[in-house]
Scaffold this active site. Structure first.
Site, short mmCIF file in Angstrom:
data_model
loop_
_atom_site.label_atom_id
_atom_site.label_comp_id
_atom_site.label_asym_id
_atom_site.label_seq_id
_atom_site.Cartn_x
_atom_site.Cartn_y
_atom_site.Cartn_z
N GLY A 13 3.07 -108.58 97.10
CA GLY A 13 3.20 -109.01 98.44
C GLY A 13 2.60 -107.63 99.37
N ASN B 3 0.01 -115.36 92.75
CA ASN B 3 1.32 -115.52 93.30
C ASN B 3 2.30 -114.87 92.30
OD1 ASN B 3 3.64 -116.85 93.86
ND2 ASN B 3 2.82 -118.44 94.17
N SER B 4 2.57 -113.58 92.68
CA SER B 4 3.53 -112.84 91.60
C SER B 4 4.78 -113.43 91.45
CB SER B 4 3.80 -111.73 92.28
OG SER B 4 4.26 -111.70 93.63
N LEU C 10 8.36 -104.69 100.12
CA LEU C 10 8.25 -104.15 101.52
C LEU C 10 8.21 -105.08 102.42
CD1 LEU C 10 6.63 -100.57 100.84
CD2 LEU C 10 8.74 -101.44 99.96
N ASP D 140 8.56 -111.60 103.55
CA ASP D 140 9.02 -113.16 104.39
C ASP D 140 10.45 -113.16 104.13
OD1 ASP D 140 9.24 -115.31 105.62
OD2 ASP D 140 7.40 -116.25 104.97
#
Length: 254
Positions: free
Chosen positions: A80, A136-137, A156, A159
Site C-alpha cells: 500500500g 492487491n497484496s 505505513l 486503512d
C-alpha cells in the site's frame, strides 16, 4: 504539490516536470476484498523485472540466462505504497537494493510510475532501484515473492477499517502475517505505523500473538536508519505531523 516538487532540472540541463497529484485524484482507500481487473503473475518466476529496473537487468541475456540465480531480486516491499514517498526516501539509502511498491488504486499507481520516471530523468543513475506495481497484496503476495525473498516489508498508515465487521480488510491480520512470514527471510523486518491508536494496538497484538514474529529491541530501532523515515517519508505521515498528531509504531522481525 509545491513548485519545488513539481519541477526539477535534469542531468542534461533541461527541466523535468514531476507529476502533480491533482491530476491523479483517487479515493483515499479501496476495498481489498473486491475483485479488480489487472494482470497477476502465476508465480514470482513469471515476472519480468527488466521493465521495472532496466539498469539492473541486461536485456541481451537469453531466456536460459534469465534463470541464473545471480539475477537481482526485489528485497524491499512497501504494501500500500500510496504516492511513493517512502520508496523515494529509501532509494538513495540503499542504492543497490531493489524495492517495489504495491498499490491497489490505479490512478495512484500511475502517479508513482510517472514520479519515478521523472526522478530518473532528472537524476541520472539514481532511483533506478525503485518501481511500483498495481496489485492487491492481500490476495496475491505469494504470486510476487518466493519464500524468504524479502528483507524488509512496510505497511505505513494503512486503512484502519474502523468497523469490526471490516477488520478482516486490515492489512495486518493473523492470516496475512502467515504470508508475510513466508515472504520474509530469517531476520527480515516488518515495519508498521499508524496515527490511529486502536489500529496500532491491533497490529502490535497480531504480531505479538504470532509465533514467528519478535519485537525489535529499542537499541536496534535506534540504530536503524529506516525507522526515522516511518513517520515522515509518506505524504500521510507528513499530514499527521503538520496536524500535531500522534503515531503508533510496531516493528517486528522473524
Amino acid at each position: 504539490m509545491s513548485r519545488k516538487d513539481s519541477k526539477t532540472t535534469g542531468g542534461n540541463g533541461q527541466s523535468v516536470r514531476l507529476p502533480r497529484k491533482r491530476f491523479y485524484r483517487a479515493r483515499a482507500h479501496s476495498n481489498p476484498l473486491s475483485d479488480s481487473h489487472f494482470p497477476i503473475p502465476i508465480s514470482p518466476s513469471d515476472i519480468d523485472y527488466s521493465h521495472h529496473y532496466p539498469r539492473f537487468f541486461d536485456s541481451k541475456h537469453d531466456e536460459h540466462d534469465k534463470g541464473v540465480m545471480c539475477l537481482p531480486k526485489v528485497r524491499f516491499a512497501d504494501i500500500g505504497c500510496g504516492f511513493g514517498g517512502l520508496l523515494v526516501k529509501l532509494s538513495p539509502l540503499f542504492p543497490e537494493t531493489l524495492m517495489i511498491g504495491m498499490e491497489l488504486r490505479d490512478k495512484v499507481t500511475e502517479y508513482v510510475k510517472e514520479r519515478i520516471l521523472a526522478l530518473r530523468a532528472s537524476n541520472p543513475g539514481q532511483y533506478d532501484n525503485i518501481s511500483v506495481v498495481r496489485t492487491n497484496s492481500m490476495k496475491y503476495l505469494p504470486n510476487y515473492f518466493c519464500k524468504g525473498q524479502l528483507s524488509k516489508m512496510f505497511s505505513l498508515f494503512p486503512d484502519p477499517h474502523f468497523k469490526e465487521k471490516n477488520h478482516r480488510r486490515r492489512v495486518i491480520s493473523p492470516q496475512l502475517l502467515d504470508e508475510y512470514a513466508f515472504a520474509l527471510e530469517v531476520g527480515g523486518i516488518i515495519y508498521t505505523i499508524t496515527d490511529v491508536e486502536e489500529l496500532g494496538d491491533w497490529m502490535k497484538s497480531c504480531m505479538e500473538s504470532h509465533p514467528l514474529f519478535i519485537a525489535v529491541s529499542d537499541e536496534e530501532l535506534e540504530a536503524d536508519p529506516v525507522v526515522r523515515l516511518l513517520s515522515c517519508a509518506t505524504e500521510e505521515g507528513q499530514k499527521v505531523a503538520r496536524n500535531g498528531g500522534r503515531t503508533f509504531r510496531a516493528v517486528y522481525n522473524i
